[in-house]
Every structure is written in C-alpha cells, then in structure tokens.
Scaffold this active site. Structure first.
Site, PDB file in Angstrom:
ATOM      1  N   GLY A 166       0.813  -1.259   0.117  1.00  0.00           N
ATOM      2  CA  GLY A 166       0.016   0.092   0.079  1.00  0.00           C
ATOM      3  C   GLY A 166       0.732   1.292   0.029  1.00  0.00           C
ATOM      4  O   GLY A 166       0.651   2.108  -0.880  1.00  0.00           O
ATOM      5  N   ASP A 167       1.974   1.333   0.776  1.00  0.00           N
ATOM      6  CA  ASP A 167       2.820   2.616   1.173  1.00  0.00           C
ATOM      7  C   ASP A 167       3.876   2.414  -0.469  1.00  0.00           C
ATOM      8  O   ASP A 167       4.027   3.541  -0.913  1.00  0.00           O
ATOM      9  CB  ASP A 167       3.609   2.476   2.131  1.00  0.00           C
ATOM     10  N   LEU A 168       4.400   1.245  -0.639  1.00  0.00           N
ATOM     11  CA  LEU A 168       5.176   1.156  -1.781  1.00  0.00           C
ATOM     12  C   LEU A 168       4.793   1.551  -3.069  1.00  0.00           C
ATOM     13  O   LEU A 168       5.427   2.367  -3.990  1.00  0.00           O
ATOM     14  CB  LEU A 168       6.067  -0.324  -1.734  1.00  0.00           C
TER      15      LEU A 168
END
Length: 394
Positions: A166-168
């Site tokens: 989700g962040d990457l």
C-alpha cells in the site's frame, strides 16, 4: 552524470510512502533535502530493527538525502522553508489533506513563492472524495482496495501482502507523477500539483480482478499460489519442499507433460486447452503434485530449466540475498553509515545505460545538514539581493 542532477526536492514526508518516492529520485541524482520536525524527526527513526542507536528501517529508505530540522509551526522556520521553495523544483509531502494549508504552506501559497514548483501530495485517500480526511496506513488501504480479498490460501481468510505494498505502490506512483510533472514543466515552464492516493494505487494494481468481477458478477477469492486464469501456473509440492512452475501457453503445457512423462494428458479432454485446465484445476493440481512429490526441488529445477520451462524455488530472504542473479544485478548493496557501520539494503532496480543511478551516501542523521542548507539559503538570498538593483535599473 545522473539523470536528475540539478533537481532539488524538498521532502516533508515521513515513514514509508513519501520517503520511498524521494529515495527513488535521490538514487538518480536529485538533491533531496529531508525536512524533519524537532524532537525525533521522521517517525521511522524510532522503528526497529536497530543497529546501535540507528534504525535500519529508516536507513533503508533515506539514503542519498540531506537532513535539516525545521519546526513548521514557527514563523521563522516557515520563512526558511519558503526561501528553500524559491530555489526548489519539487515539494513532496504525505500529510493528511489540509495539514499543509493549516501551516500556511499549501500548494496555492507555495506556487505564489515559486510558480514553477511541482507539489506532490501522497495521502491515504487523496485530496477529494468523502474519505479525504480519513487516516490511513498500509493495511487500511490493502483492506479497502481489495487486494487482501484475493490474497491468501485457497478457501482461507483475506491476507495482507507481506511487503507494505500500500505504501510502496503509492511511493512509486508519486515518483512517476513527479517525473511526468517535470517533463511537462520542461516543455511549458509550468508547475502543478500531483495528487496521489494510496487507495487509488491499490485499485490500479488489481490486474484482472476487476475484469473478472465485471464479467462474472462474482468477487474473486484467494487462490493461494495458483493463477486465476492460467493453468498450470502455481506452486507444487516436491519431495523436500515446494517449487513454482508456470506453463503459460500450450507449447509449455506440452513440454511439461513430456518432461514429467505424462503425454496422455495432452489427449485428456479435461486438459485440452487452458480454459479446460483452469476449469478442472483442482483435479490437475492433484495429479501434478502426485508426480512432483517423487523428486526433490533441485532435481525438478534441473529438469525443467534444462527444457527452458519457467520454474523457480521459493526462496526465503537469506536464499534470495545469496542468489547469483541478485548479486550479478547488484540488488543487495552495502553502505557505510558513520555510526551504524556497514548496512545492507536493496539496490537500484532501474538500470540506465547513459545516466545510471548511484547510492552515494548513507541515510543522514537527524539535522546533519542543517548548517550547510541554511548557509545555502543565506547565500542565495544575498545573490538575489545583489541582483535586484540591476533589475530595477532596466
């Protein structure tokens, strides 16, 4: 020469999505000035594991950057930030929407300071929509974006993807957006705002899951390591472990049947084409596992690789780091940190023939470059002050 040499990025982001974006840009020569708050800086400086007092988590995401401490709640430090914006190309932040406006430093304000500035905001849900103000973490957007619902063991519960995708993904899409904006500015001299939502990025990466639902009307479910529409394309159990085999077309299916000694399956109507094999996947998987269990993973890999049939061992992190292909591509690198010593981290995956990336410096200590950057601000201000009399004389 680095591809982004001469590009200055003011990085207000913290933890993962934003820092991953700016690290990607720093690896290719951008001068990334990491602006951190006092009393601890980036939250991830307190995340383990640690090497001495240094966070390996933080170090893995903030190489090639410089650090300055500014308290954006103070007018004096806001003034310093605006001075930095005057000579910057990009601002990156991953606050909740509206936070920078509360500081008096939103895009509308900063573009008055520097009309060419590219302002990249990476947040959980973006700058519009009913969820605009909702807080988000990686697991939140993985859950809401549908990717957890198709991940996990067949028949099992929804499962978070092991890496913080989700962040990457948001970090990568933000870097992509910055590059698009820089290219546009190169042609038009016009800055703009880049608005990236973590949730949007999850939806964008759902591959064929949306199409499968749109056609069938049924939400896809977890299938473990099996592909939903290509068969056989999965993990199989050998005598001493598991391996991956991907027979992605009819030619490879015929080759697989020949290698394992079951040519008769080529005439079996249940397996006559990919559609039939997928419809009868459970039966085929059981048959294939009955064959693969007779040899070790190494023995099967030798046979399959010899026939150029796509296959792989399922590596843990230790085996991955020791893999000769990973070493040949320099995908695990060692970097000397002034207090942590030698640190291992992933290398640069994009290989450019003319302007390659470079890991030149370890992650900065909190405020390590504050004096240098403030001196640069002062020098720039003096240069501009000297130019004004000339400008007024024309």
């Amino acid at each position: 020469m680095n591809a982004l040499k001469g590009i200055r990025i003011l990085d207000l982001s913290r933890v993962l999505a934003g820092p991953y974006c700016t690290m990607m840009l720093a690896d290719f020569g951008a001068d990334v000035v990491k602006i951190e708050p006092p009393n601890g800086g980036d939250d991830s400086r307190s995340f383990g594991p640690f090497i001495g007092r240094e966070s390996a988590y933080f170090m893995s995401l903030n190489r090639n950057k410089r650090s300055i401490v500014l308290d954006l709640k103070k007018e004096e430090d806001k003034g310093v930030f605006k001075e930095l914006v005057k000579n910057a190309d990009v601002v990156v932040e991953n606050y909740r929407p509206g936070t920078m406006e509360k500081f008096g430093l939103g895009y509308e304000t900063l573009k008055e300071v520097n009309p060419k500035i590219i302002y990249a905001a990476c947040s959980g849900f973006g700058d519009s929509g009913p969820y605009r103000q909702k807080p988000a973490y990686d697991i939140i957007v993985q859950a809401m974006g549908g990717i957890m619902s198709i991940t996990g063991a067949e028949g099992g519960e929804a499962t978070r993807v092991g890496a913080s995708i989700g962040d990457l993904a948001a970090g990568m899409f933000t870097a992509y957006g910055v590059m698009l904006a820089l290219f546009h500015r190169e042609r038009t001299q016009e800055g703009q705002k880049v608005d990236v939502a973590m949730l949007d990025c999850q939806v964008a990466m759902l591959e064929n899951a949306v199409a499968r639902y749109a056609i069938s009307g049924s939400s896809p479910k977890p299938l473990g390591n099996r592909h939903p529409s290509i068969t056989p394309f999965a993990a199989f159990t050998a005598a001493d472990g598991q391996l991956i085999v991907g027979a992605g077309n009819e030619r490879l299916w015929r080759k697989l049947c020949q290698i394992i000694g079951h040519d008769e399956w080529l005439d079996d109507p249940r397996f006559s084409d990919n559609g039939q094999r997928t419809a009868n996947a459970a039966q085929l998987m059981a048959l294939l596992n009955g064959v693969f269990v007779k040899k070790t993973v190494k023995e099967w890999l030798c046979l399959l690789e010899g026939a150029e049939l796509p296959c792989a061992p399922i590596n843990d992190i230790e085996k991955m780091m020791a893999d000769p292909q990973i070493k040949a591509r320099e995908m695990i690198v060692e970097l000397e940190h002034p207090s942590a010593g030698v640190v291992k981290m992933p290398g640069i995956p994009v290989k450019l023939s003319k302007t390659p990336g470079k890991i030149a410096a370890a992650a900065p200590r909190l405020g390590e470059h504050t004096k240098d950057i403030l001196a640069e601000v002062k020098e720039k201000a003096q240069e501009e002050a000297m130019l004004w009399p000339q400008a007024s004389g024309h």
